[in-house]
Design a protein around this motif. Structure first.
Motif, mmCIF file in Angstrom:
data_model
loop_
_atom_site.group_PDB
_atom_site.id
_atom_site.type_symbol
_atom_site.label_atom_id
_atom_site.label_comp_id
_atom_site.label_asym_id
_atom_site.label_seq_id
_atom_site.Cartn_x
_atom_site.Cartn_y
_atom_site.Cartn_z
ATOM 1 N N HIS A 35 26.160 63.086 57.472
ATOM 2 C CA HIS A 35 26.885 62.372 58.849
ATOM 3 C C HIS A 35 28.585 62.461 58.508
ATOM 4 O O HIS A 35 28.635 62.520 57.259
ATOM 5 C CB HIS A 35 26.697 60.818 58.680
ATOM 6 N N THR A 76 25.441 65.633 61.497
ATOM 7 C CA THR A 76 25.281 64.565 62.558
ATOM 8 C C THR A 76 26.303 63.539 62.452
ATOM 9 O O THR A 76 27.410 63.382 61.559
ATOM 10 C CB THR A 76 23.656 63.628 62.123
ATOM 11 N N THR A 77 26.304 62.509 63.450
ATOM 12 C CA THR A 77 27.243 61.775 63.533
ATOM 13 C C THR A 77 26.719 60.048 63.056
ATOM 14 O O THR A 77 25.818 59.927 63.652
ATOM 15 C CB THR A 77 27.933 61.565 64.953
ATOM 16 N N THR A 128 32.068 61.856 67.997
ATOM 17 C CA THR A 128 31.105 62.949 67.935
ATOM 18 C C THR A 128 31.662 64.250 67.882
ATOM 19 O O THR A 128 31.395 65.160 67.345
ATOM 20 C CB THR A 128 29.987 62.836 69.076
ATOM 21 N N TYR A 180 22.459 70.198 65.060
ATOM 22 C CA TYR A 180 23.426 69.071 65.198
ATOM 23 C C TYR A 180 22.472 68.003 65.508
ATOM 24 O O TYR A 180 21.854 68.011 66.700
ATOM 25 C CB TYR A 180 24.630 69.036 65.885
ATOM 26 N N VAL A 181 22.155 66.996 64.627
ATOM 27 C CA VAL A 181 21.284 65.893 65.129
ATOM 28 C C VAL A 181 21.788 64.727 65.661
ATOM 29 O O VAL A 181 22.927 64.512 65.400
ATOM 30 C CB VAL A 181 20.279 65.509 63.639
ATOM 31 N N PHE A 182 21.025 64.078 66.647
ATOM 32 C CA PHE A 182 21.321 63.006 67.302
ATOM 33 C C PHE A 182 20.110 61.986 67.085
ATOM 34 O O PHE A 182 19.082 62.218 67.593
ATOM 35 C CB PHE A 182 21.683 63.112 68.865
ATOM 36 N N TRP A 183 20.691 60.852 66.272
ATOM 37 C CA TRP A 183 19.634 59.878 66.137
ATOM 38 C C TRP A 183 20.342 58.662 66.593
ATOM 39 O O TRP A 183 21.270 58.087 66.199
ATOM 40 C CB TRP A 183 19.416 59.534 64.783
ATOM 41 N N ASN A 207 14.178 66.703 66.400
ATOM 42 C CA ASN A 207 14.185 66.474 65.000
ATOM 43 C C ASN A 207 13.165 65.283 64.723
ATOM 44 O O ASN A 207 13.616 64.158 64.811
ATOM 45 C CB ASN A 207 15.634 66.064 64.562
#
Ligand code: GCO
Ligand code: MN
Ligand code: MN
Length: 395
Positions: free
Chosen positions: A59, A95-96, A124, A139-142, A220
């Motif tokens: 992150h 990721t952010t 982001t 690039y992951v977005f959770w 993901n």
């Protein structure tokens, strides 16, 4: 441990900075290990590289503190890159953090307040820049905070529209900058919110097809998140894989229907872990084998190392079990019996035509299948063979 199950770079194992850096805090207890800093991150790069890991993921704020000045940011990134070069470690995913800071207490992309949503985009875009600078291609977005406790506070239809607007905006941002990066969306049913929007991998998949650039966006999935919802993880992954949407994966362990435990890969539900590895290996899924888990709170730094090695070894041992399964004459013989083929019928069902419909409707009657209704399928035997294979007593 010095055997063929020790990891090597070609296995493409990765860990989040937040995983080995996890200090073991929980809602009831203080940290049991020191908080990570640049020095400890650098040491971990060496340790992981020596263990045979391929890289780390991060992150933005795992590396650069939330309140760092631009000059501090640049200095930290410079140092980190030097350490990556020295250890040969890569950063395949970034990721952010849109969940730790109090500003995101009621969501980031789905916040009711446009100023918070705007700040989430600001943060982001900068985090994506950082990821790209470090070489990340996923690039992951959770959306950990994208949800509610108080349903009166948020219209869930509006929330999904806001979510879509932000993902669309960020896809354009990447396209506009010529970034070679794909988005991977990560679902979770709850925690830290009472309920999180788009709670399962399947829900996320449906959302993707409503975006402006669905090709840029995939999934993901995480073991723990699907198990929290009581679902079969390998089935969720299979759907993503079949749709060409498995862009990344979060491997860990989790008891069903509990709080998010993020346990060492394979430490729970070994059979589920086996069928997951089987799926990824049989289909030669090309992505990273990423671990999103952390060591038990009982562990010190040595225990964290044991945890990292354990995740990777268990994956490799299960991979070996997959090979055994695929070569076991008794298992394969049973499977051959079970997986019947009938070319004529299959051709007939594969495409609608008036003739095919007429055949199935008028000529292919119950009479032709009635013997099957009470015929045993030998699944008891098959499953016991799998259990014995996993327990290591098959020849
Ligand atoms: C969780 C999530 C996170 C995300 C991470 C990367 O339950 O805390 O799994 O660990 O995977 O934020 O997006
Ligand atoms: Mn998780
Ligand atoms: Mn995760």
């Amino acid at each position: 441990m010095g055997d063929r199950f020790d990891p090597v770079k070609e296995d493409r194992f990765t860990f989040g900075l937040w995983t080995f850096g996890n200090p073991g805090r929980d809602p009831f207890g203080e940290p049991v290990r020191p908080a990570p800093n640049l020095d400890s991150i650098k040491r971990w790069l060496e340790v992981l590289s020596e263990l045979g890991a391929y890289g780390v993921n991060l992150h933005d704020n795992d590396l650069v503190p939330f309140d760092a000045t631009p000059a501090q940011r640049d200095e930290i990134v410079r140092e980190f890159k030097k350490a990556l070069d020295a250890t040969g470690m890569k950063v395949p995913m970034a990721t952010t953090n849109l969940f730790t800071h109090p500003i995101f207490k009621d969501g980031a992309f789905t916040s009711n307040d446009p100023r918070v949503r705007a700040f989430a985009l600001h943060k982001t875009m900068r985090a994506i820049d950082l990821g790209v600078e470090l070489g990340a291609e996923v690039y992951v977005f959770w959306g950990g905070r994208e949800g509610t406790e108080v349903d009166a506070s948020k219209d869930p239809v509006t929330a999904i529209k806001r979510y879509r607007e932000c993902i669309n905006f960020l896809c354009e941002y990447c396209a506009d900058n010529g970034y070679n990066i794909k988005f991977a969306l990560e679902a979770k049913p709850n925690e830290p919110r009472g309920d999180i929007f788009l709670p399962t991998t399947g829900a996320m998949l449906a959302f993707i097809y409503t975006l402006d650039r669905p090709d840029m966006v995939g999934l993901n999935p995480e073991v723990a998140h699907e198990h929290m919802a009581g679902l079969n993880f390998a089935h969720a992954v299979a759907q993503a894989l079949e749709a060409g949407k498995l862009f990344h994966i979060d491997l860990n362990g989790q008891k069903f229907c509990r709080f998010d435990q993020d346990l060492r890969f394979g430490s729970e539900d070994l059979k589920g872990a086996f069928f997951l590895v089987k799926l990824l290996e049989d289909y030669q899924w090309p992505g990273m084998r990423h671990f999103d888990a952390h060591a038990y709170r009982t562990e010190d730094i040595d225990g964290v190392r044991d945890f990292c090695l354990g995740c990777m070894r268990t994956y490799k041992i299960l991979k070996e079990k997959v090979r055994q399964f695929n070569e076991d004459p008794e298992i394969q013989g049973l499977l051959k019996e079970i997986q019947v083929s009938d070319e004529r019928l299959e051709a007939c069902m594969s495409r609608y035509s008036e003739d095919n419909a007429a055949f199935l409707k008028n000529e292919f009657t119950y009479d032709q299948v009635k013997d099957l209704a009470y015929k045993g399928l030998k699944y008891e035997k098959l499953d016991q063979l799998v259990v014995e294979l996993l327990l290591g007593v098959r020849p």
